[in-house]
Every structure is written in C-alpha cells, then in structure tokens.
Design an enzyme around this catalytic site. Sequence first.
Site, PDB file in Angstrom:
ATOM      1  N   VAL A 173      -4.836  -0.781  -3.230  1.00  0.00           N
ATOM      2  CA  VAL A 173      -5.697  -0.869  -4.419  1.00  0.00           C
ATOM      3  C   VAL A 173      -4.790  -1.060  -5.640  1.00  0.00           C
ATOM      4  CG1 VAL A 173      -7.375   0.345  -5.854  1.00  0.00           C
ATOM      5  CG2 VAL A 173      -7.467   0.560  -3.359  1.00  0.00           C
ATOM      6  N   HIS A 229      -6.072   6.432  -3.362  1.00  0.00           N
ATOM      7  CA  HIS A 229      -6.430   7.554  -2.477  1.00  0.00           C
ATOM      8  C   HIS A 229      -7.942   7.578  -2.218  1.00  0.00           C
ATOM      9  CE1 HIS A 229      -2.786   9.294  -4.644  1.00  0.00           C
ATOM     10  NE2 HIS A 229      -2.416   9.406  -3.393  1.00  0.00           N
TER      11      HIS A 229
HETATM   12  P1  AMP Z   1       0.577   9.860  -1.316  1.00  0.00           P
HETATM   13  O1  AMP Z   1      -0.283  10.835  -2.053  1.00  0.00           O
HETATM   14  O2  AMP Z   1       1.439   9.020  -2.199  1.00  0.00           O
HETATM   15  O3  AMP Z   1       1.314  10.488  -0.165  1.00  0.00           O
HETATM   16  O4  AMP Z   1      -0.439   8.829  -0.650  1.00  0.00           O
HETATM   17  C1  AMP Z   1      -1.448   9.258   0.225  1.00  0.00           C
HETATM   18  C2  AMP Z   1      -2.043   8.073   0.909  1.00  0.00           C
HETATM   19  O5  AMP Z   1      -2.611   7.184  -0.059  1.00  0.00           O
HETATM   20  C3  AMP Z   1      -1.008   7.253   1.697  1.00  0.00           C
HETATM   21  O6  AMP Z   1      -1.582   6.830   2.924  1.00  0.00           O
HETATM   22  C4  AMP Z   1      -0.738   6.090   0.781  1.00  0.00           C
HETATM   23  O7  AMP Z   1      -0.306   4.929   1.462  1.00  0.00           O
HETATM   24  C5  AMP Z   1      -2.123   5.884   0.172  1.00  0.00           C
HETATM   25  N1  AMP Z   1      -2.022   5.131  -1.080  1.00  0.00           N
HETATM   26  C6  AMP Z   1      -1.222   5.373  -2.147  1.00  0.00           C
HETATM   27  N2  AMP Z   1      -1.376   4.432  -3.103  1.00  0.00           N
HETATM   28  C7  AMP Z   1      -2.290   3.553  -2.629  1.00  0.00           C
HETATM   29  C8  AMP Z   1      -2.881   2.350  -3.141  1.00  0.00           C
HETATM   30  N3  AMP Z   1      -2.542   1.855  -4.332  1.00  0.00           N
HETATM   31  N4  AMP Z   1      -3.795   1.710  -2.371  1.00  0.00           N
HETATM   32  C9  AMP Z   1      -4.133   2.195  -1.154  1.00  0.00           C
HETATM   33  N5  AMP Z   1      -3.624   3.319  -0.618  1.00  0.00           N
HETATM   34  C10 AMP Z   1      -2.717   3.992  -1.343  1.00  0.00           C
END
Ligand code: AMP
Length: 289
Positions: free
Chosen positions: A182, A43
Amino acid sequence: MGQLHLSNTMQIASSIAEMRELRRQLPEPVGFVPTMGFLHEGHLSLVRRARAENKSVVASIFVNPTQFGPNDDFEAYPRDEERDLAQLEAENTDVILMPQPSEMYPVDASSWVVVEGLTDGLEGAARPGHFRGVTTIVAKLFNIVEPTRSYFGQKDAQQALVIQKMAKDLNMNLEVIVCPTVREPDGLAMSSRNVYLNPDERRSALVLNESLKLAQQLFDDGERDAGLIKRKMREMIEREPKSEIDYISIADTSTLAELDRIEDGALVSLVVKIGKPRLLDNVILGGPA
Ligand code: AMP
C-alpha cells in the site's frame, strides 16, 4: 478476564494464557496479522483481507527486540498503542495480542528458528541476525495464536518468502498469504519509519518508487539486462542529494538468487537511506506488482 462478547467487543490478550483462552472461543477459520504497531493503511489492508477471508481476526502488536541489530532503532521505534487499538477496533478485529517481552523471551530461552539460504542476501546480508529474530518470533506467535491463515505484506518481500519457506519446511498447519504494497498517493510505500522523515527527506524518498517505475518501464520496453537496469536506477537515485544507496537487487522471485538476465519474472528490490531511516521498496517484474 471478563465475559467474552466476541461479535462486537475487541479483546486484548496481554499474556500467552489469555490468548490461548480467547483462541478456544473464536469461530473458525482464524486470520492472523502480526505487526510491530504504529499502524498505517498497509497494516490495515492486511487486517481487512483477514476480515474478508475468515470468521475471526487476531492481530498482534509486539516490537520484537531480537530482529533489531545493536545499531538499529529498537528503542526509538515509533509506538502509539492507543491509536493502534482504535484503528484495529474500527476494522472489527476480534483479539489483539500484546505480549510482554519477558514472557516472549524468558531469560533461559535458548531456541531459535533459522531459515537458511533465502536469508543470506539482501536484508539478511545488510542486517546480520535480523531474520533469525523474525522467524523465531513469527513461529512463536503462530504457536500461540494457531491461525488458519496469516497475512504479510509484499512491502517486505524477502520476509514474506522466508516466512512461507519456514511454514512449508516446518509443516506449520496454516496458510501464509502475501498482500500488495500500500502506497501514499504520491507513490511512497507506507512504512512506520516514514515518520522519521523531515519534509525535505519526505520529498527525496519518492526516488525509491520512481526508480522502481523506471525499472518497470525499461522491462516493459523489452530490456532484459539486469545490470543495465540496476545502473540506470542507481544513476537516478544518485541524482537525489539526500540519498545513500544501501543495495539495489534484481533477483529470482522464488530463490532470491541475483540475476544477470531476466528470463521470466524478477524481484527488483532496493534499500536507500534517506537521512536517518533505511527505506525499503520493491516491485515484481513480469507478475503482479
Ligand atoms: P511491521 O509492523 O513493519 O512489522 O509490518 C507488519 C506487516 O505489515 C508486515 O507483514 C509488513 O510487510 C506489512 N506492511 C508494512 N508496510 C506495508 C505496506 N506499505 N503495504 C502492505 N503491507 C505492509
């Protein structure tokens, strides 16, 4: 609401009206990072990219009930508001939007945003209704924040494509930017759900990235038969006793149509249950990882 000092004080908007009021005072352009909280470096990489490319940064924290199915982990989804706010403050976020579920979804709400086609397979097939919840909440957040640019992770590859398609089809006046996945130092893709893994499962979870590296290796060695690559990935994952494959897919990077042969690039994505959580990961062959 108090006096605003946006250059050095992070503001929290807990209603739509507060967000709109703060938005009027933010210097353009505005970068926006929607999240469900329980933040990790994945994030934060999006927040840093937004910070680097814009004058103002807005992040949202909202565990969106409509994207969880009846058997999903909505109630159990990990939350740590205090730590999230401290991390966002450390990244110089200007505004955090933390709306109330009752304001986002009033009882009489009856409108949904649906992207057809791209949502048929993969997570759309595995989690009926999931993407309708995602596109509806993201469209609402876009309408409330009115960002210049918004940032999503390649980790959720289908979600990123679906949001880009929604923005294009509905003429939304913003740019959707997709940022690299990441990973932990040992290769596990960062996810809020990794917290569910016990130490044994945490070790088993490495098989997702290992199987994607195998696919990359086979592709680099000239293999173009998608079925064969998927079989070898499956064999590797099945050797891991704690794993249960939900799906392995090799698909076109823009239509997500399943491929027999890889001609140009391909999105290799998989979901494997390790213990309780479903873990997602993917790699793009023939393009940036
Ligand atoms: P979430 O809180 O799971 O809805 O994720 C919020 C945002 O963070 C979304 O755009 C996800 O794709 C991104 N995200 C989650 N995990 C990762 C990661 N390991 N690397 C890059 N972006 C991520």
